[in-house]
Design a protein around this motif. Structure first.
Motif, PDB file in Angstrom:
ATOM      1  N   ILE A 147     -19.242  40.234  53.615  1.00  0.00           N
ATOM      2  CA  ILE A 147     -19.925  40.844  54.318  1.00  0.00           C
ATOM      3  C   ILE A 147     -21.564  40.071  55.153  1.00  0.00           C
ATOM      4  O   ILE A 147     -21.767  39.728  54.890  1.00  0.00           O
ATOM      5  CB  ILE A 147     -20.225  41.994  55.078  1.00  0.00           C
ATOM      6  CG1 ILE A 147     -19.819  42.394  56.722  1.00  0.00           C
ATOM      7  CG2 ILE A 147     -21.503  42.325  54.140  1.00  0.00           C
ATOM      8  CD1 ILE A 147     -19.595  42.762  57.479  1.00  0.00           C
ATOM      9  N   ASP A 161     -27.510  39.197  66.606  1.00  0.00           N
ATOM     10  CA  ASP A 161     -25.706  40.078  66.058  1.00  0.00           C
ATOM     11  C   ASP A 161     -25.197  40.279  67.690  1.00  0.00           C
ATOM     12  O   ASP A 161     -24.199  40.440  68.029  1.00  0.00           O
ATOM     13  CB  ASP A 161     -26.174  41.429  65.742  1.00  0.00           C
ATOM     14  CG  ASP A 161     -26.336  41.384  64.406  1.00  0.00           C
ATOM     15  OD1 ASP A 161     -26.621  40.233  63.747  1.00  0.00           O
ATOM     16  OD2 ASP A 161     -26.620  42.209  63.274  1.00  0.00           O
ATOM     17  N   ILE A 166     -17.712  37.364  66.119  1.00  0.00           N
ATOM     18  CA  ILE A 166     -16.817  37.727  64.083  1.00  0.00           C
ATOM     19  C   ILE A 166     -15.511  38.117  64.666  1.00  0.00           C
ATOM     20  O   ILE A 166     -14.770  38.996  65.248  1.00  0.00           O
ATOM     21  CB  ILE A 166     -17.736  37.855  63.423  1.00  0.00           C
ATOM     22  CG1 ILE A 166     -19.573  37.775  63.851  1.00  0.00           C
ATOM     23  CG2 ILE A 166     -17.728  37.998  62.145  1.00  0.00           C
ATOM     24  CD1 ILE A 166     -20.391  38.824  63.120  1.00  0.00           C
ATOM     25  N   GLU A 168     -12.200  39.611  63.218  1.00  0.00           N
ATOM     26  CA  GLU A 168     -12.018  41.863  62.908  1.00  0.00           C
ATOM     27  C   GLU A 168     -12.767  41.238  61.647  1.00  0.00           C
ATOM     28  O   GLU A 168     -12.419  42.319  60.894  1.00  0.00           O
ATOM     29  CB  GLU A 168     -10.414  41.820  63.307  1.00  0.00           C
ATOM     30  CG  GLU A 168     -10.739  42.772  65.060  1.00  0.00           C
ATOM     31  CD  GLU A 168     -11.880  43.225  65.337  1.00  0.00           C
ATOM     32  OE1 GLU A 168     -12.392  43.892  64.767  1.00  0.00           O
ATOM     33  OE2 GLU A 168     -12.875  42.760  66.303  1.00  0.00           O
ATOM     34  N   ASP A 170     -13.126  39.508  59.598  1.00  0.00           N
ATOM     35  CA  ASP A 170     -14.542  39.544  58.971  1.00  0.00           C
ATOM     36  C   ASP A 170     -15.684  40.403  58.697  1.00  0.00           C
ATOM     37  O   ASP A 170     -16.748  40.362  58.562  1.00  0.00           O
ATOM     38  CB  ASP A 170     -15.406  37.852  59.319  1.00  0.00           C
ATOM     39  CG  ASP A 170     -15.007  36.386  58.984  1.00  0.00           C
ATOM     40  OD1 ASP A 170     -13.641  36.658  57.936  1.00  0.00           O
ATOM     41  OD2 ASP A 170     -14.714  35.485  59.398  1.00  0.00           O
ATOM     42  N   LYS A 171     -15.569  41.451  59.348  1.00  0.00           N
ATOM     43  CA  LYS A 171     -16.049  42.414  60.272  1.00  0.00           C
ATOM     44  C   LYS A 171     -15.696  43.407  58.514  1.00  0.00           C
ATOM     45  O   LYS A 171     -17.048  44.383  59.632  1.00  0.00           O
ATOM     46  CB  LYS A 171     -15.934  43.327  61.263  1.00  0.00           C
ATOM     47  CG  LYS A 171     -16.361  41.621  62.127  1.00  0.00           C
ATOM     48  CD  LYS A 171     -16.332  42.696  63.884  1.00  0.00           C
ATOM     49  CE  LYS A 171     -16.132  41.742  65.028  1.00  0.00           C
ATOM     50  NZ  LYS A 171     -16.011  42.808  66.536  1.00  0.00           N
TER      51      LYS A 171
END
Length: 182
Positions: A147, A161, A166, A168, A170-171
């Motif tokens: 993460i 942020d 990003i 989905e 990678d989240k």
């Protein structure tokens, strides 16, 4: 070409010698023989990849597991990114170290990331074209990651942020402490 060591074992910043004149510029982006002379080991690249991203796109932190692990030589053809490598080799003296650098079409810098390191970048310019060479073929079954906002790694991505874009996938990557390295 100049090579600088980083705080990660076998991870190097490469700065090519750039020849500029009224016509533009020229540089040798990679020379296997010269690289082996400067680092002491040979690398054989087998795959080239390229991506295009807009400002705020964060890709990472990615790596390939096991026999599919990849060393990468990364650079930016157009634009500017913050590039990040993380040593995830448990037997490495630099395990857990994070290295960050700015790669851009203006500084021509490259980063060599050895097998056993996670990698990611965030686009700082309006757009960026990112190019990298790999020493092993992509294997979707070996795909893994960490993460991006892992508290233990404490990476400052130099962008808020709220500006990050990003995927989905990678989240929901695992945290560094939860990695199971094969």
């Amino acid at each position: 070409m100049q090579i600088k060591e980083t705080n990660i074992k076998d991870c190097y910043e490469l700065e090519p010698r750039v020849f500029e004149d009224q016509r533009g510029y020229f540089f040798e982006s990679f020379n296997q023989k010269r690289y082996a002379e400067l680092t002491g080991f040979m690398v054989n690249f087998v795959q080239d990849n390229q991506s295009f991203s807009t400002k705020g796109v964060l890709r990472g932190l990615h790596y390939q597991k096991g026999e599919s692990a990849q060393a990468k030589l990364v650079r930016v053809l157009q634009g500017k990114v913050l590039d990040v490598a993380v040593d995830i080799r448990k037997d490495s003296p630099t395990y857990g170290n994070v290295f960050k650098t700015i790669l851009s079409s203006e500084n021509y810098r490259h980063l060599f990331i050895p097998r056993g390191c996670a990698h990611g970048f965030v686009t700082l310019s309006d757009t960026a074209t990112f190019f990298y060479k790999c020493d092993n073929y992509y294997d979707p079954k070996a795909e893994a990651g960490i993460i991006y906002n892992d508290a233990n790694l404490n990476i400052d991505w130099e962008i808020t942020d709220s500006e990050l874009i990003i995927s989905e996938k990678d989240k929901i990557l695992p945290h560094f402490k939860d990695l199971v390295i094969h």
